[in-house]
Structures are given as structure tokens and as C-alpha cells.
Design a protein around this motif. Structure first.
Motif, PDB file in Angstrom:
ATOM      1  N   TRP A 137       0.846  -1.183   0.000  1.00 38.74           N
ATOM      2  CA  TRP A 137       0.000   0.000   0.000  1.00 38.74           C
ATOM      3  C   TRP A 137       0.882   1.234   0.000  1.00 38.74           C
ATOM      4  O   TRP A 137       2.067   1.171   0.369  1.00 38.74           O
ATOM      5  CB  TRP A 137      -0.970   0.030   1.187  1.00 38.74           C
ATOM      6  N   ILE A 138       0.320   2.347  -0.443  1.00 36.99           N
ATOM      7  CA  ILE A 138       1.028   3.625  -0.395  1.00 36.99           C
ATOM      8  C   ILE A 138       0.038   4.730  -0.025  1.00 36.99           C
ATOM      9  O   ILE A 138      -1.131   4.678  -0.440  1.00 36.99           O
ATOM     10  CB  ILE A 138       1.743   3.945  -1.729  1.00 36.99           C
ATOM     11  N   ARG A 139       0.509   5.653   0.822  1.00 34.10           N
ATOM     12  CA  ARG A 139      -0.237   6.878   1.132  1.00 34.10           C
ATOM     13  C   ARG A 139       0.674   8.026   0.748  1.00 34.10           C
ATOM     14  O   ARG A 139       1.867   7.990   1.057  1.00 34.10           O
ATOM     15  CB  ARG A 139      -0.534   6.959   2.630  1.00 34.10           C
ATOM     16  N   VAL A 140       0.125   9.045   0.070  1.00 38.23           N
ATOM     17  CA  VAL A 140       0.965  10.150  -0.401  1.00 38.23           C
ATOM     18  C   VAL A 140       0.607  11.429   0.330  1.00 38.23           C
ATOM     19  O   VAL A 140      -0.570  11.758   0.492  1.00 38.23           O
ATOM     20  CB  VAL A 140       0.816  10.333  -1.927  1.00 38.23           C
ATOM     21  N   ASP A 141       1.633  12.102   0.800  1.00 43.73           N
ATOM     22  CA  ASP A 141       1.458  13.387   1.477  1.00 43.73           C
ATOM     23  C   ASP A 141       2.405  14.358   0.777  1.00 43.73           C
ATOM     24  O   ASP A 141       3.616  14.275   0.957  1.00 43.73           O
ATOM     25  CB  ASP A 141       1.802  13.232   2.959  1.00 43.73           C
ATOM     26  N   GLY A 142       1.841  15.249  -0.048  1.00 36.67           N
ATOM     27  CA  GLY A 142       2.691  16.133  -0.846  1.00 36.67           C
ATOM     28  C   GLY A 142       3.467  15.297  -1.853  1.00 36.67           C
ATOM     29  O   GLY A 142       2.867  14.559  -2.631  1.00 36.67           O
ATOM     30  N   SER A 143       4.786  15.377  -1.812  1.00 37.81           N
ATOM     31  CA  SER A 143       5.588  14.606  -2.769  1.00 37.81           C
ATOM     32  C   SER A 143       6.167  13.336  -2.136  1.00 37.81           C
ATOM     33  O   SER A 143       6.931  12.619  -2.764  1.00 37.81           O
ATOM     34  CB  SER A 143       6.728  15.479  -3.299  1.00 37.81           C
ATOM     35  N   VAL A 144       5.803  13.082  -0.881  1.00 40.17           N
ATOM     36  CA  VAL A 144       6.371  11.925  -0.176  1.00 40.17           C
ATOM     37  C   VAL A 144       5.324  10.827   0.002  1.00 40.17           C
ATOM     38  O   VAL A 144       4.211  11.084   0.486  1.00 40.17           O
ATOM     39  CB  VAL A 144       6.944  12.342   1.202  1.00 40.17           C
ATOM     40  N   GLY A 145       5.696   9.608  -0.404  1.00 37.20           N
ATOM     41  CA  GLY A 145       4.817   8.456  -0.228  1.00 37.20           C
ATOM     42  C   GLY A 145       5.305   7.585   0.911  1.00 37.20           C
ATOM     43  O   GLY A 145       6.517   7.455   1.136  1.00 37.20           O
ATOM     44  N   THR A 146       4.363   7.011   1.650  1.00 34.98           N
ATOM     45  CA  THR A 146       4.687   6.055   2.715  1.00 34.98           C
ATOM     46  C   THR A 146       4.174   4.698   2.265  1.00 34.98           C
ATOM     47  O   THR A 146       3.014   4.577   1.842  1.00 34.98           O
ATOM     48  CB  THR A 146       4.013   6.462   4.033  1.00 34.98           C
ATOM     49  N   VAL A 147       5.046   3.659   2.338  1.00 38.20           N
ATOM     50  CA  VAL A 147       4.735   2.341   1.768  1.00 38.20           C
ATOM     51  C   VAL A 147       4.770   1.259   2.846  1.00 38.20           C
ATOM     52  O   VAL A 147       5.647   1.264   3.710  1.00 38.20           O
ATOM     53  CB  VAL A 147       5.749   1.987   0.650  1.00 38.20           C
ATOM     54  N   GLY A 148       3.806   0.347   2.759  1.00 41.60           N
ATOM     55  CA  GLY A 148       3.796  -0.815   3.645  1.00 41.60           C
ATOM     56  C   GLY A 148       3.155  -1.996   2.935  1.00 41.60           C
ATOM     57  O   GLY A 148       2.932  -1.955   1.722  1.00 41.60           O
TER      58      GLY A 148
END
Lengths: 371, 125
Positions: B12-23
Motif C-alpha cells: 500500500w502507499i499513502r501520499v502526502d505532498g511529494s512523499v509516499g509512505t509504503v507498507g
């Protein structure tokens, strides 16, 4: 059921595994539970703390009956079978003409005229054919196709077993007895493949589920799948046939020289004896050793082992995470010059050389009941 | 922060601005079983969409974690290295694997939303 599952064999406990929520996977041609809902880690730790029940009915059971079956079997294995006392069990291997290992097995002497063998599932058809071809003219070679095999393992195994078979309590490690368990006629060896105390119970197939349910109803007994069976035997330093030993490894290279009795070392008389005797005299070129990765990363089977200078010297044959060790553990083959405990090695995991040392086996002390 | 998007490989990925968080998804952690080790990418590493980015190991086996999008790694989740079981405990929250700066934010639009991913899971098993 998918097409691939329809071609798999099942054990007499198949419906029980599914009722218990077992995750069924193909193994040696059988549908077997790799784990139950508790999961491999929990099942492993439960077995070391309490008692685990394993279905090992896929393994082969066979009797050899006739005039002096021990002497005849010695033509196929390097172990001292003639010297095996009545009611006693011994671990040995079938060798080929090159001294390679065809299978590993347990041999029990039921009487002077009858031996009981338990062999690996993946090898059993070949083993049965090998026994029939080599010994069939002299002995009755009888695969026991109508029997299941259950293993009860762990420090709580003896107390659990005693509730269903009072006479089992006094039985010592590597002995066999015919006994009623929960009123069912069984053949029980005090043995197993986890490093823990316990029993392997041969039971008529049509009463296997009844026995399994009786054992599972006892306090502390939980069903354990093949996943935990593998991590338990790895921590115990025990060989998995086809991974740690095979036709390309001799008993000496496999660090199993202890299975060769003094008389057999001197007299030979088993397939590949000349090769084995030469390796015993001169030392083998390579040896199976315990390997302790020093980082947290598990090193799986086929990981390349290098010496401290980075030269490839061998391969991991079994490796993973040891739940009781709470870290990675492995076994593999290294040149004899690098086999001393404490020798620095490197393991190539995903392209990175990770530090490791040759370690003493077992990783977790054996806790057998020797009386 | 954007809604969570998913891959067919269960990242999965969540994007905040230009940064994505992946798990990895709850489905993935359940299929893996007890996680005992993670190997995370180092900051600065460039990863491609669908390329190998991390490794997650259960007692039984090692599995690759692929990056849902292209970008440059910002950091790995140090908490996972210390406590790999966090992946089983909170796969779609605290147990993120890595953060990366996206090189092509439009790639996120090619991924499944929660509804599409749930429908995809129905086609498995």
C-alpha cells in the motif's frame, strides 16, 4: 478444491486437519498442514514448552520379517543393526555404492525375526523397492499401508501420554513398545525429530483420528504443522533428507559418523563402505556444520558460504529463523579446514556478505528421556 | 494525506505532498505469518515502480516488497528492524516499511483504491 490438490494423497487425519483450520500445502505428494491458525512461531514455542501433536502419516512404515533380518539389513545400511537389542530403536541411513545417502530411517527390533522401519515420505516408494529387490528373496518386506503415524513431542508429552497409556511413562529414549493408547492397539517408540522428549505412535489408519482427538483433548497438547516441525528439527541440528543429506553426501561428510558402529567401520559390508572407510581414515574433504549468522537476517537453503576472504566454499542446506533461539540458525557444508567451531564465515544474502560463525549443534539442547 | 492505494502484490502507499509512505496490506501479513526480519532500503536509493525495494521474512520464507511507484528512498522504518512483529500487529499503520519522494506522482493514479483492492482480494483464494 483446485486441480493441483485433487492429485495429492491425503493422510487419515486429512479431515481433522481441515476441521482444525490447518493450512494445507503439497508435501512429498501429500496434502499436509504447514500450520494451524496459531501460526508457526506459536506452534514451535508451544512444542518446546508443552506438547505438540504432529501428523507424520505420510512417512513410510515397513516391516522386515524372516530369519535374522538384522544381518540382512546390514547389507544396506552402515549401522550396527545386529547389535540392536530387542525393543530398541536406532537411527541409520541407506547408502549407495558411492557411499551417498539414499534415505535416513529409524529401525526398531520388534523381535529377533522382525524389524520395523520408518522412512521418509518422499523416498518411501524407492525404499520399499530397494528393500524388496535386495532382501525380498530372503525376508518378507511388508509396507504397512494401513497405518498412520503420529508424533507427540515436547516436555509435556510424557505426562499426556501417561494418561492414555500408563505403561509409556517408563519407556526410555529410542525404545519401542506395543501398547494400547486410549484403548487402541499401537506401536510406540520414544523418539521424535524435534530434540524434545516424546513419542512416535504407529496406529491403525482407521483409528488414527480417534487417537489424535484423544491426544488433543489432553491439557497442553496442541496440533503442530510441518512449518514448526522444520524449525524445531533445524534448531535440534537434525538432518532433513534431500536438503542436508542426499545421494551426493556420505554419512561422514554429513557429520553422521556416530551412526557407524565400531564393528561396521572395521568390517564394512554396506554399499559404499570403501568410500566411507577412506573418509573415516583420511578425514572428509567437507563437513556439515552448524552455522550461526551474526546479523538478524536469516540465511535460507542454497545461500552461498564464503571464507572470511570472500572465496565461495560451500552452501547453506537448511536455514531460517529459530523461534527458541530467537534469531537465525543454519546448517551447511564447508571444507574440513573451516569446520572448527568458531571459524569465521560469510553468507551471501541478497548480494551482501553477512558475518557468520561455525557453531556447535544442536542450537537448542536435546531433552531426551534416558531414564 | 491521500487515501491509501494498493498494488496486486499487496503493498500500500499513502501520499502526502511529494512523499509516499509504503507498507504491506493486512492480507499480506496474514498470508506471510509471523514476521521475524525485515530488510529495508537505505536513504537515497532510487527505486522503480514495481522494483524490489525491501524484504520481509517470516519463519518459513523470505518475500520481496516492491515499490508501488518510482522514486528516491527518504527513510526506512527503524522501528520494524527492532520489532519485526509490528508488521503483523499494525500492517496498514505503524508498520510502514519506507518513505520515498515520488518521481512521477501520476503513477499513484494507476493503483487500486480500497474498494478495488477488496474486490481484487475476492478473486484470490
Amino acid at each position: 478444491m483446485t486441480a493441483s490438490e485433487t492429485s495429492l494423497l491425503t493422510t487419515p487425519l486429512d479431515s481433522l486437519h481441515r476441521a482444525l483450520g490447518g493450512k494445507m500445502v503439497p508435501f512429498a505428494g501429500y496434502a499436509m498442514p504447514v500450520q494451524y491458525p496459531a501460526g508457526i512461531l506459536t506452534e514451535h514455542l508451544h512444542t518446546r514448552k508443552d506438547a505438540g501433536l504432529f501428523d507424520v502419516s505420510h512417512m513410510g512404515q515397513v516391516t522386515l520379517e524372516g530369519d535374522d533380518p538384522a544381518a540382512a539389513l546390514e547389507e544396506l545400511v552402515p549401522g550396527d543393526i545386529a547389535g540392536l537389542g530387542e525393543g530398541r530403536t536406532r537411527y541409520t541411513v541407506f547408502t549407495n555404492e558411492a557411499g551417498g545417502i539414499l534415505d535416513d530411517l529409524m529401525v526398531s527390533k520388534l523381535s529377533p525375526t522382525k524389524l520395523f522401519l520408518v522412512v521418509n515420505a518422499a523416498c518411501k516408494d524407492a525404499d520399499f523397492a530397494h528393500l524388496a529387490a535386495r532382501l525380498g528373496g530372503r525376508l518378507a518386506v511388508t509396507p504397512l499401508l494401513d497405518r498412520a503415524l503420529l508424533a507427540l513431542q515436547g516436555p509435556g508429552a510424557a505426562a499426556a501420554m501417561a494418561k492414555l497409556a500408563p505403561s509409556a511413562a517408563g519407556q526410555t529414549f529410542m525404545t519401542i513398545r506395543a501398547m494400547d493408547v486410549a484403548g487402541i492397539p499401537c506401536l510406540a517408540t520414544r523418539s521424535g525429530y524435534t530434540g524434545e522428549d516424546g513419542y512416535e505412535i504407529s496406529v491403525p489408519a482407521d483409528r488414527a483420528e480417534e487417537l489424535a482427538r484423544a491426544l488433543l483433548a489432553l491439557p497442553g497438547v496442541a496440533p503442530i504443522g510441518l512449518g514448526a516441525r522444520d524449525s524445531l528439527r533445524l534448531e535440534a541440528g537434525l538432518c532433513l533428507y534431500g536438503s542436508d543429506i542426499d545421494t551426493a553426501t556420505t554419512p561422514v561428510e554429513g557429520n553422521l559418523s556416530w551412526i557407524l558402529g565400531k564393528r561396521r567401520r572395521e568390517q564394512g559390508g554396506f554399499p559404499g563402505a570403501a568410500v566411507v572407510q577412506r573418509q573415516l581414515a583420511e578425514g572428509p574433504a567437507r563437513l556439515r556444520v552448524g552455522i550461526q549468522p551474526l546479523d538478524r537476517a536469516p540465511a535460507r537453503a542454497h545461500t552461498v558460504i564464503t571464507d572470511s576472504a570472500g572465496q565461495p566454499v560451500g552452501e547453506i542446506t537448511s536455514g531460517g529463523f529459530g523461534p527458541s533461539v530467537n534469531g537465525p540458525v543454519a546448517m551447511g557444508y564447508v571444507p574440513a579446514a573451516l569446520a572448527a567451531i568458531g571459524t569465521d564465515l560469510k553468507l551471501m544474502v541478497r548480494g551482501k556478505p553477512l558475518p557468520a560463525k561455525v557453531a556447535a549443534l544442536p542450537f537448542v539442547p536435546h531433552r531426551y528421556f534416558k531414564g | 494525506m491521500s487515501e491509501m492505494r494498493f498494488t496486486k502484490d499487496h503493498e500500500w502507499i499513502r501520499v502526502d505532498g511529494s512523499v509516499g509512505t509504503v507498507g504491506i496490506s493486512d492480507y499480506a501479513q496474514h498470508a506471510l505469518g509471523d514476521v521475524v526480519f525485515v530488510d529495508l532500503p537505505e536513504a537515497g536509493r532510487v527505486v522503480a515502480k514495481g522494483g524490489e525495494a525491501a524484504v520481509v521474512e517470516s519463519v518459513k520464507a523470505a518475500s520481496e516488497v516492491y515499490s508501488p511507484v518510482s522514486g528516491t528512498i527518504v527513510e526506512g522504518n527503524a522501528a520494524l528492524v527492532e520489532h519485526p512483529a509490528l508488521v503483523n500487529e499494525s500492517p496498514e499503520d505503524g508498520a510502514w516499511f519506507f518513505k520515498l519522494t515520488l518521481s512521477d506522482p501520476a503513477e499513484v493514479e494507476t493503483l487500486m483504491d480500497r474498494g478495488a483492492y477488496d474486490a481484487y482480494l475476492q478473486t484470490l483464494d
